[in-house]
Design an enzyme around this catalytic site. Structure first.
Site, PDB file in Angstrom:
ATOM      1  N   PRO A 529     -18.398   3.014  -4.113  1.00  0.00           N
ATOM      2  CA  PRO A 529     -17.481   2.015  -3.550  1.00  0.00           C
ATOM      3  C   PRO A 529     -17.503   1.995  -2.027  1.00  0.00           C
ATOM      4  O   PRO A 529     -17.561   3.037  -1.374  1.00  0.00           O
ATOM      5  CB  PRO A 529     -16.108   2.466  -4.072  1.00  0.00           C
ATOM      6  N   CYS A 530     -17.446   0.783  -1.468  1.00  0.00           N
ATOM      7  CA  CYS A 530     -17.494   0.621  -0.015  1.00  0.00           C
ATOM      8  C   CYS A 530     -16.113   0.345   0.568  1.00  0.00           C
ATOM      9  O   CYS A 530     -16.001   0.012   1.751  1.00  0.00           O
ATOM     10  CB  CYS A 530     -18.454  -0.501   0.362  1.00  0.00           C
ATOM     11  N   ASN A 531     -15.056   0.487  -0.255  1.00  0.00           N
ATOM     12  CA  ASN A 531     -13.711   0.116   0.191  1.00  0.00           C
ATOM     13  C   ASN A 531     -13.342   0.712   1.540  1.00  0.00           C
ATOM     14  O   ASN A 531     -12.729   0.054   2.374  1.00  0.00           O
ATOM     15  CB  ASN A 531     -12.661   0.580  -0.843  1.00  0.00           C
ATOM     16  N   LEU A 533     -15.390   1.828   3.850  1.00  0.00           N
ATOM     17  CA  LEU A 533     -16.474   1.727   4.829  1.00  0.00           C
ATOM     18  C   LEU A 533     -16.551   0.350   5.467  1.00  0.00           C
ATOM     19  O   LEU A 533     -16.961   0.224   6.617  1.00  0.00           O
ATOM     20  CB  LEU A 533     -17.824   2.037   4.160  1.00  0.00           C
TER      21      LEU A 533
END
Length: 570
Positions: A529-531, A533
């Site tokens: 998950p890139c939440n 970043l």
């Protein structure tokens, strides 16, 4: 008018008034970047059974907060009549300019955060502020950056200008961390500490600060993210580099492939590279493969010679991809590429305001109106579907742009379709990297797919003509699992599909069973998950220490376990 510039006591009261049964729904929208008090208000007004109405309400709140009052419509203002440029207030972008936490930051740093949140690179944003001055309006800064990008003097003129960011080690301890957000640094998660101890990598370098002699964590980011992201070559811009030398520890089996957002906080890609056997990331923008930008970093040990793109080559411009919109496209909207496709869309209220603004003009609208409309069109990827009518992309259009089969996500709610597509691989980009596997696995490939999502990696392999002998898929979202399972069945896959829900529960014992059953994995693929970043999540942009993005270390744990097991079986 609804005003959500900050959480007042009444806002918090509305949050507490929401029944406990709604907390999972609140969390769903909070993870999309909306403040909890705003979500609670939307649920209270619209009920908890219609996610589309809730999302539309949230977008409306934000639109009301950033748009000038109806007494002073943006299209009636000229630069000479308006002392305070209306573009200086763009809180619809989830900008830090109105952020309570960043209220004490200097104006320059607020504008830097604002531009980074608009997906401008931190270097070019800082350069524009240094050259134009900290008092320059946001719209003029945007104009400067766009003009610099189009300049023919060099590939990227801004890099020649003096634009030093505040030195990381000279910052006050309260703001050490990502220079582009200056958020307060958090303690590293225990998960990262355990992984580092196990890998024998050791803690980050420690350094004595001058005054109080307290130890602080120092992140050395030595990974250079190029301005033009073509990686080790793309089809329409081949690069001279045709080979690379991998660190010995990175050489398979298995092959591995990890993806995440390119413009992550400072130190993230150095950490990812360090954990993934010191492999150099490959940064690629998907605009070389489709009409939409998608700046991503890929760490992998795949060969890079003799790659080839998927056929047929997809359209590479907006007008080629959506020809029916061309007749309505105004001459002053010169976009031929979309910005990165997000997990949500612009509201109906926003598109109605655009229509009203344009209908008040005879002929081409004034420059101020054009700027406002183009800003919203770029931000929300609006297309022209009628005279003065801008509309969001439909889910099936997003599927096409991302390289997925028609109706791939159909059956899920409209909100979920946008969310899953916004979080997915761009298939044509990934397929270009995977193309080298076709000659290596003519009889089929066995895949361990972590954070599978809606199956972008598997679809890329399938479209390349590589049979899927077995796929162990790990995906926490029930909606995404259902979409992927439906594709598996509709394409008559003959291999084995094993579905799991949580990477944290993928134990050594389970991995040993799968390796024994399939004789090992040929490819381990995933994008955690890139939440925490992505630049659009300024409230929780905590890097790899964040609640969601810390799952990168699970990717490393599983990959390293598989490598060790397969090496011991040789």
């Amino acid at each position: 008018m609804v005003n959500f510039s900050g959480a007042s006591s009444s806002d918090m009261a509305s949050t507490s008034a929401v029944p406990s049964a709604s907390y999972s729904l609140i969390r769903h929208f909070v993870e999309m970047g909306y403040p909890e008090y705003m979500v609670a208000k939307a649920i209270e007004e619209n009920g908890e059974h219609d996610e589309e109405r809730i999302l539309d309400a949230l977008l409306t709140y934000k639109a009301h907060n950033d748009y000038p009052s109806q007494k002073e419509p943006v299209y009636a203002l000229s630069s000479s009549e308006n002392e305070n440029d209306p573009w200086d207030d763009m809180s619809d972008l989830e900008s830090c300019l109105g952020d309570e936490e960043d209220g004490d930051l200097p104006d320059k740093e607020k504008k830097l955060l604002h531009l980074v949140d608009m997906d401008f690179h931190v270097d070019e944003a800082s350069s524009a502020i240094d050259v134009c001055g900290p008092d320059t309006s946001i719209t003029d800064l945007i104009d400067y950056i766009c003009a610099a990008r189009m300049s023919k003097r060099s590939d990227f003129p801004l890099r020649e200008l003096p634009h030093p960011l505040p030195d990381y080690n000279e910052m006050s301890p309260g703001y050490r961390g990502c220079p582009s957000t200056f958020k307060k640094r958090k303690q590293l998660f225990n998960a990262e500490e355990r992984v580092e101890r196990k890998a024998g990598i050791g803690r980050r370098q420690q350094k004595e600060s001058g005054k109080n002699h307290k130890r602080v964590w120092v992140e050395e980011d030595q990974v250079h993210i190029p301005k033009h992201m073509i990686g080790f070559g793309v089809p329409n811009e081949p690069r001279l580099m045709v080979q690379r030398k991998l660190p010995e520890a990175a050489i398979g089996p298995p092959y591995f492939y990890f993806e995440n957002v390119a413009c992550a906080p400072k130190g993230v890609w150095s950490t990812i590279s360090r954990f993934l056997y010191e492999v150099e990331p490959e940064f690629v923008d998907s605009l070389h493969f489709c009409p939409a930008a998608r700046k991503r970093g890929y760490v992998h040990n795949l060969p890079i010679c003799d790659r080839f793109p998927l056929k047929p080559i997809p359209p590479l411009t907006i007008q080629a991809a959506l020809p029916l919109t061309k007749k309505w496209w105004p001459s002053w909207d010169r976009r031929d590429k979309f910005t990165c496709l997000r997990t949500c869309i612009g509201s109906a209220k926003l598109t109605e305001r655009i229509k009203e603004a344009l209908e008040c003009c005879n002929g081409d609208p004034p420059l101020e109106t054009q700027k406002y409309v183009l800003y919203q069109c770029r931000k929300w990827n609006l297309v022209w579907t009628g005279k003065n009518k801008a509309a969001p992309l439909e889910p099936d259009e997003k599927e096409m742009l991302m390289g997925y089969p028609q109706n791939h996500t159909r059956g899920a709610s409209r909100t979920e379709r946008y969310k899953t597509l916004g979080n997915s691989f761009q298939v044509d980009t990934v397929a270009y990297h995977f193309s080298v596997l076709k000659r290596m696995f003519p009889n089929g490939i066995t895949v361990l797919s972590l954070f599978t999502g809606i199956g972008g990696a598997e679809i890329a392999l399938h479209r390349l003509g590589i049979p899927l002998k077995a796929v162990v898929s790990v995906e926490v979202s029930e909606v995404s699992r259902s979409i992927f399972r439906s594709w598996w069945e509709q394409t008559n896959q003959t291999g084995d599909l094993i579905e799991l829900e949580d990477v944290q529960l993928l134990s050594v014992d389970k991995l040993q069973i799968y390796i024994s059953s399939f004789g090992g994995f040929d490819l381990v693929v995933g994008g955690s998950p890139c939440n925490n970043l992505t630049g659009s999540n300024i409230h929780h942009r905590d890097g790899l220490n964040g609640e969601h993005s810390v799952l990168f270390f699970e990717f490393y744990r599983i990959l390293d376990t598989v490598k060790c097991m397969m090496a011991s079986n040789l």
